[in-house]
Design a protein around this motif. Sequence first.
Motif, short mmCIF file in Angstrom:
data_model
loop_
_atom_site.label_atom_id
_atom_site.label_comp_id
_atom_site.label_asym_id
_atom_site.label_seq_id
_atom_site.Cartn_x
_atom_site.Cartn_y
_atom_site.Cartn_z
N LEU A 1 4.31 99.75 138.76
CA LEU A 1 3.35 99.97 139.85
C LEU A 1 4.07 100.45 141.11
CD1 LEU A 1 0.48 99.72 141.01
CD2 LEU A 1 1.01 97.33 141.57
N GLY A 2 5.23 99.86 141.40
CA GLY A 2 5.99 100.25 142.57
C GLY A 2 6.51 101.67 142.49
N ALA A 3 6.79 102.15 141.28
CA ALA A 3 7.23 103.53 141.12
C ALA A 3 6.07 104.50 141.34
CB ALA A 3 7.83 103.72 139.72
N LEU A 4 4.87 104.09 140.91
CA LEU A 4 3.70 104.95 141.07
C LEU A 4 3.14 104.89 142.48
CD1 LEU A 4 1.86 104.13 137.72
CD2 LEU A 4 2.96 106.29 138.32
N ALA B 1 10.75 122.96 142.42
CA ALA B 1 11.67 123.81 141.66
C ALA B 1 11.21 124.01 140.22
CB ALA B 1 13.06 123.21 141.68
N LYS B 2 10.07 123.39 139.87
CA LYS B 2 9.50 123.47 138.53
C LYS B 2 10.48 123.00 137.46
CE LYS B 2 6.33 127.22 139.77
NZ LYS B 2 5.85 128.59 139.46
N MET B 3 11.16 121.91 137.76
CA MET B 3 12.09 121.33 136.79
C MET B 3 11.32 120.78 135.60
SD MET B 3 14.83 118.20 137.32
CE MET B 3 15.83 119.16 138.48
N PRO B 4 11.71 121.11 134.38
CA PRO B 4 11.02 120.57 133.19
C PRO B 4 11.11 119.06 133.13
CG PRO B 4 12.43 122.42 132.61
CD PRO B 4 12.77 122.06 134.03
N LEU B 5 10.13 118.45 132.51
CA LEU B 5 10.07 117.00 132.41
C LEU B 5 11.29 116.45 131.68
CD1 LEU B 5 8.20 114.57 133.04
CD2 LEU B 5 7.27 114.84 130.73
N ARG B 6 11.76 117.16 130.65
CA ARG B 6 12.93 116.68 129.89
C ARG B 6 14.19 116.69 130.75
NH1 ARG B 6 14.02 119.39 124.14
NH2 ARG B 6 11.97 118.40 123.86
N GLU B 7 14.34 117.72 131.57
CA GLU B 7 15.52 117.78 132.45
C GLU B 7 15.46 116.70 133.51
OE1 GLU B 7 17.91 121.05 135.23
OE2 GLU B 7 16.08 121.60 134.17
N PHE B 8 14.27 116.47 134.04
CA PHE B 8 14.11 115.39 135.02
C PHE B 8 14.47 114.05 134.39
CE2 PHE B 8 11.59 112.06 137.03
CZ PHE B 8 11.92 112.23 138.37
N ALA B 9 14.03 113.83 133.17
CA ALA B 9 14.32 112.58 132.48
C ALA B 9 15.82 112.39 132.28
CB ALA B 9 13.60 112.55 131.13
N ARG B 10 16.53 113.47 132.00
CA ARG B 10 17.97 113.38 131.77
C ARG B 10 18.70 112.90 133.03
NH1 ARG B 10 18.62 118.14 129.91
NH2 ARG B 10 19.61 119.16 131.68
N ASP C 1 8.81 106.39 137.03
CA ASP C 1 9.24 107.70 137.53
C ASP C 1 8.68 108.83 136.67
OD1 ASP C 1 10.61 106.54 139.57
OD2 ASP C 1 12.62 106.97 138.81
N MET C 2 8.78 108.65 135.37
CA MET C 2 8.30 109.70 134.46
C MET C 2 6.79 109.89 134.60
SD MET C 2 10.96 110.89 133.10
CE MET C 2 10.18 111.95 131.89
N ALA C 3 6.06 108.80 134.74
CA ALA C 3 4.61 108.91 134.90
C ALA C 3 4.26 109.62 136.20
CB ALA C 3 3.97 107.52 134.87
N LEU C 4 4.94 109.25 137.28
CA LEU C 4 4.65 109.88 138.57
C LEU C 4 5.04 111.35 138.55
CD1 LEU C 4 3.64 109.48 141.45
CD2 LEU C 4 5.97 108.85 142.12
N PHE D 1 14.10 100.02 132.55
CA PHE D 1 13.11 100.68 131.70
C PHE D 1 11.79 100.89 132.45
CE2 PHE D 1 9.98 100.40 128.04
CZ PHE D 1 10.22 101.69 127.61
N ALA D 2 11.37 99.87 133.22
CA ALA D 2 10.13 99.98 133.99
C ALA D 2 10.26 101.06 135.06
CB ALA D 2 9.79 98.64 134.62
N ALA D 3 11.40 101.11 135.73
CA ALA D 3 11.60 102.14 136.75
C ALA D 3 11.56 103.53 136.15
CB ALA D 3 12.94 101.90 137.46
N PHE D 4 12.16 103.68 134.98
CA PHE D 4 12.17 104.97 134.30
C PHE D 4 10.76 105.40 133.90
CE2 PHE D 4 12.37 107.38 130.27
CZ PHE D 4 13.02 108.51 130.73
N LEU D 5 10.01 104.49 133.31
CA LEU D 5 8.64 104.82 132.91
C LEU D 5 7.78 105.17 134.13
CD1 LEU D 5 7.67 102.30 130.09
CD2 LEU D 5 8.33 104.69 129.88
#
Length: 205
Positions: free
Chosen positions: A28-31, A139-148, A72-75, A66-70
């Motif tokens: 929730l804090g990440a979102l 910059a239109k960074m792909p989701l996979r690159e952002f995740a890395r 971030d990815m959702a946001l 793990f929660a922070a990563f999820l």
Amino acid sequence: MLAAAAQVPPESTQQAVGYPSLFLLIVLGALVPVVPTGALVSSAAVVAVHQDAPFALLMVFGVSAFAAFLGDMALYWLGRRGMRSKNGSRWLAAIRDRAPEDRLAQAQEKLADHGVLVLVLSRLVPAGRIPVMLACLMAKMPLREFARGDVPACLAWAVTYQLIGILGGSLFAEPWQGVAVAVGLTVLISVAPTVWRKVRRTASS
């Protein structure tokens, strides 16, 4: 929070309530970047220090990262949807509202120079995550690159705030005292850069 920490719950209770609650609050804090997630991690680490469970600290680290990563990815995914939409989205608007122009310009410059490595520092610098995320979106960074780049960022963030909690928990016999110190340190870390910038502006004007 301090009252809850005054009595350390047994390991079974923490596993049933504490870890899921920590996970949901960090997501929730990440979102919604108003929840003090760093203080949550530090407080959970304080409680873990005062437990007999050998893997309590490891669980706090794993759940937090793990929660922070999820989150971030959702946001970031919601932000990408907003960038592609003609009318934008409330999530994208929220990201933009929390990214001042000067911080955004710095984030864009660092992103151009260092690529996804800047994501690691963005989670360690107070109020640095959102400007860097917006720079990545623009910059239109792909989701996979952002995740890395976000994986090591979340790991470093979880380690940093857990160490603050371990320090607070080790200094005091009562968990609530350690939680108070950990929360105070995380608040100080979060507000110090803002106060410093205001002092510099006042001195230069």
